[in-house]
Design a protein around this motif. Sequence first.
Motif, PDB file in Angstrom:
ATOM      1  N   TYR A 114      45.295 -34.252  25.543  1.00  0.00           N
ATOM      2  CA  TYR A 114      46.291 -35.029  24.808  1.00  0.00           C
ATOM      3  C   TYR A 114      45.609 -35.816  23.703  1.00  0.00           C
ATOM      4  O   TYR A 114      44.511 -36.357  23.904  1.00  0.00           O
ATOM      5  N   TRP A 115      46.306 -35.926  22.574  1.00  0.00           N
ATOM      6  CA  TRP A 115      45.767 -36.616  21.400  1.00  0.00           C
ATOM      7  C   TRP A 115      46.813 -37.529  20.784  1.00  0.00           C
ATOM      8  O   TRP A 115      48.005 -37.235  20.793  1.00  0.00           O
ATOM      9  N   GLY A 116      46.323 -38.624  20.217  1.00  0.00           N
ATOM     10  CA  GLY A 116      47.184 -39.478  19.417  1.00  0.00           C
ATOM     11  C   GLY A 116      47.215 -39.005  17.971  1.00  0.00           C
ATOM     12  O   GLY A 116      46.545 -38.040  17.604  1.00  0.00           O
ATOM     13  N   GLN A 117      48.000 -39.724  17.153  1.00  0.00           N
ATOM     14  CA  GLN A 117      48.159 -39.366  15.744  1.00  0.00           C
ATOM     15  C   GLN A 117      47.068 -39.951  14.867  1.00  0.00           C
ATOM     16  O   GLN A 117      46.904 -39.506  13.718  1.00  0.00           O
ATOM     17  N   GLY A 118      46.346 -40.917  15.367  1.00  0.00           N
ATOM     18  CA  GLY A 118      45.245 -41.483  14.608  1.00  0.00           C
ATOM     19  C   GLY A 118      45.584 -42.775  13.901  1.00  0.00           C
ATOM     20  O   GLY A 118      46.750 -43.046  13.586  1.00  0.00           O
TER      21      GLY A 118
END
Length: 125
Positions: A114-118
């Motif tokens: 899972y990754w965030g948008q930054g």
Amino acid sequence: EVQLVESGGGLVQAGGSLRLSCAASGFTFDDYGIAWFRQAPGKEREGVSSIHRNDGSTYYKDSVKGRFTISRDNAKNTAYLQMNSLKPEDTAVYYCAAAPTHYTASFFPGHYDYWGQGTQVTVSS
């Protein structure tokens, strides 16, 4: 819906500090290791720091050791990256990511589910 939402980025002068936050939802936060990655323009995404789901183990890229501190609060489903003594070369978009526990020490992006948008961090000289 799985979400990782970063906040706390901004513009800071060299030598200054920022604290990034990563708020998680939609999955069991304390089942996962959390890492911070960054990506500067024209460069590959690189791992900066990671933290185990619950035993306190932390890992750092050599260039940030002694300046950055990663932490997490499992009760709040939130991870943090305290960045001190910032340098212009720290300028990048910073992302938080979640990986299964056995990948906590890995900075290979493919290990992270899972990754965030930054959030943008800009350090002026």
